[in-house]
Design an enzyme around this catalytic site. Structure first.
Site, mmCIF file in Angstrom:
data_model
loop_
_atom_site.group_PDB
_atom_site.id
_atom_site.type_symbol
_atom_site.label_atom_id
_atom_site.label_comp_id
_atom_site.label_asym_id
_atom_site.label_seq_id
_atom_site.Cartn_x
_atom_site.Cartn_y
_atom_site.Cartn_z
ATOM 1 N N HIS A 93 -48.051 158.168 -2.648
ATOM 2 C CA HIS A 93 -48.293 158.798 -1.339
ATOM 3 C C HIS A 93 -47.788 157.880 -0.246
ATOM 4 O O HIS A 93 -47.371 156.758 -0.502
ATOM 5 C CB HIS A 93 -49.765 159.181 -1.171
ATOM 6 C CG HIS A 93 -50.738 158.050 -1.116
ATOM 7 N ND1 HIS A 93 -50.980 157.214 -2.197
ATOM 8 C CD2 HIS A 93 -51.545 157.593 -0.111
ATOM 9 C CE1 HIS A 93 -51.899 156.319 -1.858
ATOM 10 N NE2 HIS A 93 -52.248 156.522 -0.603
ATOM 11 N N HIS A 148 -49.020 156.265 2.440
ATOM 12 C CA HIS A 148 -49.745 155.202 3.146
ATOM 13 C C HIS A 148 -49.011 153.866 3.047
ATOM 14 O O HIS A 148 -48.447 153.523 2.009
ATOM 15 C CB HIS A 148 -51.170 155.067 2.604
ATOM 16 C CG HIS A 148 -52.079 156.166 3.075
ATOM 17 N ND1 HIS A 148 -53.258 156.481 2.448
ATOM 18 C CD2 HIS A 148 -51.962 157.021 4.125
ATOM 19 C CE1 HIS A 148 -53.851 157.483 3.095
ATOM 20 N NE2 HIS A 148 -53.075 157.840 4.104
ATOM 21 N N ASP A 158 -49.901 150.847 2.650
ATOM 22 C CA ASP A 158 -50.247 149.905 1.580
ATOM 23 C C ASP A 158 -49.743 150.398 0.213
ATOM 24 O O ASP A 158 -50.088 149.820 -0.827
ATOM 25 C CB ASP A 158 -51.758 149.630 1.544
ATOM 26 C CG ASP A 158 -52.583 150.856 1.205
ATOM 27 O OD1 ASP A 158 -52.317 151.941 1.769
ATOM 28 O OD2 ASP A 158 -53.494 150.747 0.370
ATOM 29 N N HIS A 159 -48.909 151.443 0.211
ATOM 30 C CA HIS A 159 -48.288 151.930 -1.028
ATOM 31 C C HIS A 159 -46.762 151.961 -0.953
ATOM 32 O O HIS A 159 -46.093 152.006 -1.986
ATOM 33 C CB HIS A 159 -48.838 153.321 -1.388
ATOM 34 C CG HIS A 159 -50.318 153.280 -1.651
ATOM 35 N ND1 HIS A 159 -50.849 153.355 -2.920
ATOM 36 C CD2 HIS A 159 -51.366 153.099 -0.814
ATOM 37 C CE1 HIS A 159 -52.167 153.234 -2.835
ATOM 38 N NE2 HIS A 159 -52.506 153.082 -1.572
ATOM 39 N N HIS A 180 -56.508 163.042 -1.034
ATOM 40 C CA HIS A 180 -56.474 161.796 -0.250
ATOM 41 C C HIS A 180 -55.392 161.925 0.819
ATOM 42 O O HIS A 180 -55.629 161.648 1.990
ATOM 43 C CB HIS A 180 -56.193 160.632 -1.200
ATOM 44 C CG HIS A 180 -56.071 159.298 -0.524
ATOM 45 N ND1 HIS A 180 -57.145 158.650 0.040
ATOM 46 C CD2 HIS A 180 -54.996 158.488 -0.323
ATOM 47 C CE1 HIS A 180 -56.730 157.498 0.562
ATOM 48 N NE2 HIS A 180 -55.437 157.376 0.365
ATOM 49 N N ASP A 232 -54.325 156.619 -5.099
ATOM 50 C CA ASP A 232 -55.655 156.606 -4.474
ATOM 51 C C ASP A 232 -56.402 157.917 -4.737
ATOM 52 O O ASP A 232 -57.158 158.394 -3.891
ATOM 53 C CB ASP A 232 -55.545 156.383 -2.952
ATOM 54 C CG ASP A 232 -55.119 154.969 -2.600
ATOM 55 O OD1 ASP A 232 -54.986 154.125 -3.505
ATOM 56 O OD2 ASP A 232 -54.920 154.711 -1.394
ATOM 57 N N HIS A 234 -56.304 150.350 -6.288
ATOM 58 C CA HIS A 234 -57.199 149.408 -5.604
ATOM 59 C C HIS A 234 -58.283 148.894 -6.535
ATOM 60 O O HIS A 234 -58.703 149.583 -7.471
ATOM 61 C CB HIS A 234 -57.886 150.076 -4.400
ATOM 62 C CG HIS A 234 -56.959 150.399 -3.276
ATOM 63 N ND1 HIS A 234 -56.623 149.497 -2.295
ATOM 64 C CD2 HIS A 234 -56.279 151.537 -2.982
ATOM 65 C CE1 HIS A 234 -55.788 150.062 -1.429
ATOM 66 N NE2 HIS A 234 -55.556 151.306 -1.830
#
Ligand code: ZN
Ligand code: FE
Length: 241
Positions: A56, A58, A60-61, A114, A133, A171
């Site tokens: 996805h 985001h 942090d990905h 998400h 996530d 995570h």
């Protein structure tokens, strides 16, 4: 030779996964939050990154996409429905599509909730799934762009996989998820047993991921929720736990 999977812990609690196929020599990196530690981890194993698989959009990905792509010339596969948010994307994919790592096939699942276009990568021959996530050990992702209906459908679908399937999430949230699971289901002996193991692993700085579908069926309150309303209730309580 089976696929090899290496964990690269980065940022505060992100796990980046390196997936290496020794037959073809290809290496995919799943959700590179950052570039340098990921490329160093690959180099330390003598692996060359040939693909990025994003679940996805985001930061942090996908934060490492551009630098890894510039350094290696790798191909970036990711969610078609989030193509406008991932400017490094080469191969947009969705439900029913697949990615190949050498001769190994990764089936693409749409798992929105998400984020609106979130996808998962399921490798049936290897018995592994990368869920980003969506599912966490004893937890699930927050509903930022989707609904409890969608997350309930995701949990039901994942729960139907073979129990031995290894689940790689993005995570390390297991301790806090487990405390919540215990509060919601205090008489569940499987959760109590698992928490003792998780606490021992974390005390040594070890990851608690991957998990398995069987373990999640026994201990994950969101997978064990028997209705959309129950999942929605749990998610709301967890958001303020
Ligand atoms: Zn996310
Ligand atoms: Fe994340």
């Amino acid at each position: 030779m089976p696929v090899e999977i290496a964990c690269v812990p980065v940022l505060h609690d992100n796990y980046v996964w390196l997936v290496h196929d020794p037959v073809s020599g290809e290496t995919a990196v799943v959700d590179p939050a950052v570039a340098d530690p990921v490329m160093e981890a690959a180099a330390a194993r003598g692996w060359t990154i040939t693909q990025i698989w994003n679940t996805h959009w985001h930061g942090d990905h996908i934060g490492g996409n551009a630098a890894i792509k510039a350094a290696t010339g790798c191909t970036v596969t990711g969610p078609a429905r989030e193509a406008d948010k991932i400017d490094t994307l080469d191969v947009p994919v969705g439900e029913g599509d697949h990615a190949m790592l050498g001769a190994l096939r990764a089936e693409i699942w749409d798992v929105p909730a998400h984020t609106a276009g979130h996808i998962a990568y399921y490798l049936p021959e290897a018995g592994v799934i990368f869920v980003g996530d969506t599912l966490f050990a004893m937890g699930c992702g927050r509903l930022f762009e989707g609904t409890a209906d969608q997350m309930f459908a995701n949990m039901q679908r994942l729960s139907r996989l073979d129990g031995a399937t290894r689940v790689y999430c993005a995570h390390e949230y297991t301790l806090s998820n487990g405390r919540f699971a215990q509060a919601m289901d205090p008489d569940n002996a499987d959760i109590a047993r698992r928490m003792a193991e998780v606490e021992a692993l974390r005390a040594q700085g070890e990851p608690t991921v991957p998990t398995t579908i069987a373990l999640e069926r026994a201990t994950n309150p969101f997978m064990r929720a028997d209705s959309v309303a129950e999942l929605a209730r749990l998610r709301a309580v967890k958001d303020n736990f």
